[in-house]
Design a protein around this motif. Structure first.
Motif, short mmCIF file in Angstrom:
data_model
loop_
_atom_site.label_atom_id
_atom_site.label_comp_id
_atom_site.label_asym_id
_atom_site.label_seq_id
_atom_site.Cartn_x
_atom_site.Cartn_y
_atom_site.Cartn_z
N GLU A 66 7.22 -6.74 8.53
CA GLU A 66 7.12 -5.43 7.68
C GLU A 66 8.17 -5.24 6.70
O GLU A 66 9.45 -5.01 7.12
CB GLU A 66 7.24 -4.24 8.57
CG GLU A 66 6.89 -2.84 7.85
CD GLU A 66 6.99 -1.52 8.86
OE1 GLU A 66 6.77 -0.61 8.27
OE2 GLU A 66 7.01 -1.94 10.01
N ASP A 67 7.97 -5.43 5.33
CA ASP A 67 8.92 -5.34 4.41
C ASP A 67 9.19 -3.82 3.78
O ASP A 67 8.09 -3.28 3.06
CB ASP A 67 8.55 -6.21 3.21
CG ASP A 67 8.55 -7.86 3.33
OD1 ASP A 67 9.33 -7.92 4.56
OD2 ASP A 67 8.10 -8.36 2.82
N THR A 129 5.08 -11.93 5.04
CA THR A 129 4.58 -10.34 5.50
C THR A 129 3.46 -10.53 6.37
O THR A 129 2.53 -11.32 6.23
CB THR A 129 4.24 -10.10 4.07
OG1 THR A 129 5.27 -10.09 3.00
CG2 THR A 129 3.57 -8.73 4.24
N LYS A 130 3.51 -9.63 7.48
CA LYS A 130 2.51 -9.70 8.37
C LYS A 130 1.75 -8.20 8.32
O LYS A 130 0.67 -8.20 8.87
CB LYS A 130 3.27 -9.59 9.89
CG LYS A 130 4.05 -11.09 9.88
CD LYS A 130 4.50 -11.30 11.43
CE LYS A 130 5.13 -12.48 11.53
NZ LYS A 130 5.93 -12.41 12.78
N VAL A 131 2.30 -7.34 7.87
CA VAL A 131 1.60 -5.91 7.91
C VAL A 131 2.09 -5.37 6.38
O VAL A 131 3.02 -5.68 5.57
CB VAL A 131 2.25 -4.99 8.76
CG1 VAL A 131 1.66 -5.52 10.28
CG2 VAL A 131 3.60 -4.83 8.80
N PRO A 132 1.33 -4.33 5.66
CA PRO A 132 1.52 -3.71 4.84
C PRO A 132 3.11 -3.02 4.59
O PRO A 132 3.64 -2.78 5.65
CB PRO A 132 0.56 -2.69 4.64
CG PRO A 132 -0.49 -2.95 5.43
CD PRO A 132 -0.01 -3.59 6.47
N ALA A 133 3.50 -2.88 3.42
CA ALA A 133 4.95 -2.45 3.39
C ALA A 133 5.17 -1.12 4.02
O ALA A 133 6.28 -0.61 4.31
CB ALA A 133 5.55 -2.37 2.03
N ASP A 134 3.90 -0.20 3.67
CA ASP A 134 3.96 1.19 4.33
C ASP A 134 3.52 1.33 5.75
O ASP A 134 2.96 2.72 6.29
CB ASP A 134 3.21 1.96 3.36
CG ASP A 134 1.75 1.74 3.17
OD1 ASP A 134 1.35 0.59 3.68
OD2 ASP A 134 1.06 2.68 2.55
N ILE A 139 0.58 4.18 9.90
CA ILE A 139 0.24 4.21 11.33
C ILE A 139 0.74 5.41 11.83
O ILE A 139 0.10 6.40 12.76
CB ILE A 139 0.80 3.17 11.84
CG1 ILE A 139 -0.31 1.91 11.56
CG2 ILE A 139 0.28 3.12 13.55
CD1 ILE A 139 -1.96 1.96 11.67
N TYR A 140 2.26 5.92 11.67
CA TYR A 140 2.97 6.74 12.44
C TYR A 140 3.31 8.06 11.68
O TYR A 140 4.01 9.01 12.51
CB TYR A 140 3.92 6.22 13.30
CG TYR A 140 3.74 5.06 14.14
CD1 TYR A 140 3.15 5.33 15.41
CD2 TYR A 140 4.30 3.80 13.71
CE1 TYR A 140 2.78 4.04 16.16
CE2 TYR A 140 3.99 2.71 14.75
CZ TYR A 140 3.18 2.99 15.89
OH TYR A 140 2.84 1.93 16.62
N GLY A 141 2.82 8.01 10.57
CA GLY A 141 3.37 9.52 9.63
C GLY A 141 2.55 10.58 9.63
O GLY A 141 2.76 11.58 9.09
N MET A 162 7.77 2.29 15.05
CA MET A 162 7.84 2.93 13.96
C MET A 162 9.26 2.39 13.41
O MET A 162 10.46 2.94 13.98
CB MET A 162 8.03 4.58 13.82
CG MET A 162 8.03 5.30 12.59
SD MET A 162 7.60 7.02 12.80
CE MET A 162 7.74 7.72 10.73
N TYR A 163 9.47 1.76 12.45
CA TYR A 163 10.57 1.03 11.91
C TYR A 163 11.31 1.75 10.77
O TYR A 163 12.24 1.49 10.42
CB TYR A 163 10.25 -0.38 11.33
CG TYR A 163 10.08 -1.37 12.81
CD1 TYR A 163 10.30 -0.88 13.93
CD2 TYR A 163 9.54 -2.78 12.51
CE1 TYR A 163 10.07 -1.93 15.06
CE2 TYR A 163 9.30 -3.43 13.49
CZ TYR A 163 9.56 -3.06 14.84
OH TYR A 163 9.22 -3.87 15.93
N CYS A 164 10.33 2.80 10.11
CA CYS A 164 10.92 3.33 9.02
C CYS A 164 10.58 4.85 8.86
O CYS A 164 9.53 5.41 9.28
CB CYS A 164 10.40 2.72 7.65
SG CYS A 164 11.10 3.58 6.21
#
Length: 305
Positions: A66-67, A129-134, A139-141, A162-164
């Motif tokens: 996840e970038d 990249t494995k998942v979208p940048a957002d 998913i968790y927003g 949730m990494y960001c």
């Protein structure tokens, strides 16, 4: 040199704990400078860590594919044992704050670092990249809603998936409650939580944003947890009393609040100030050792937790 090194971090080593790399007994914090358009190779380690954006809007951290590009106030996780890389994808230098539980992991004799990132057995200098940048936001927003069409087991499964955590919704939440009475000891405080189970982001550390309204002074408290406190928004002009000693601060300073010391925060300015706080409370809770006491308006000591 700072030009040649791929890691330019100024670690805040508490002289009372030296030569250990520790700002308080269980955590250390560091200011990290990322030069324009650089991304270091992936690595992973046993300590858990976060990056909190201070300056620049193009800070970069990639975690398990996840970038994430982040700016001031954004919080990015690098849970233990997850492959990740850091950098800056903008044209201007960027500075972020790092907090790690390395001193605690070091005490447990469990520190390791790995740099041999591979995909399909081939060494690589960049994660695919494995998942979208957002992904984290998508998913968790949305508080109160849990998507059931994805797995929430990410990395080792022992940290928030949730990494960001973006600054804007958190700041909006604080602003909506600016006129509330708040807590006499913690003012307006919001905790960052795992959206799946409601617990702390890591099993060893938790994080808070605390708003001090103009002229607000929290009541004195002490606890068995240690804290790292960084004034982030509002221009500074405040002070904290720790163990009876006054420490004046401004934006981006860091305060070390050792376990067992009485402390209180004061906003001396005419505008709100937001503090970013890291605590080792979850580690203390795991051993049944977390306690808090406060001093009432009458000067009596009361148990808070």
């Amino acid at each position: 040199t700072t030009v040649e090194s791929e890691r330019r971090s100024l670690i805040l080593v508490n002289p009372g704990l030296a030569p250990r790399r520790a700002t308080v007994t269980t955590m250390y914090t560091a200011y990290r400078l990322n030069s324009p358009n650089e991304v270091m190779p992936p690595h992973r380690h046993s300590p858990s860590a976060i990056r909190f954006g201070l300056t620049g809007r193009q800070n970069f951290t990639g975690v398990e594919g996840e970038d994430m590009v982040f700016g001031p106030g954004d919080l990015v996780l690098t849970p233990h044992d997850t492959w990740h890389n850091h950098g800056n994808v903008g044209d201007e230098p960027a500075v972020n704050l790092s907090v790690l539980d390395l001193p605690l992991v070091e005490t447990l004799n469990a520190v390791y670092f790995e740099h041999d990132y591979k995909e399909a057995g081939v060494r690589k200098e960049k994660q695919s990249t494995k998942v979208p940048a957002d992904y984290s936001e998508r998913i968790y927003g949305h508080g109160g809603y849990m998507p059931r069409f994805v797995s929430h087991h990410r990395g080792t499964g022992s940290a928030s998936p949730m990494y960001c955590y973006r600054w804007e919704p958190l700041r909006e939440l604080l602003e909506k409650h600016r006129d509330w009475d708040g807590d006499p000891y913690d003012a307006l405080t919001v905790e960052y939580v795992d959206p799946v189970n409601g617990g702390p982001l890591f099993k060893t550390m938790t994080f808070f944003a605390q708003m001090l309204r103009p002229g607000e002074r929290t009541r004195a408290q002490r606890q068995t947890a240690s804290l790292l406190v960084t004034p982030f928004e509002g221009g500074g002009l405040g002070h904290t009393v720790i163990g009876g000693k006054r420490f004046d601060w401004k934006n981006f300073d860091t305060l070390a609040v050792p376990a067992g010391e009485w402390y209180e925060h004061v906003n001396d300015s005419k505008s709100p100030i937001v503090l970013f706080i890291a605590s080792d409370e979850p580690a203390l809770r795991a051993f049944g050792l977390h306690k808090r006491w406060g001093r009432t308006a009458a000067g009596d000591v009361e148990k808070l937790a």
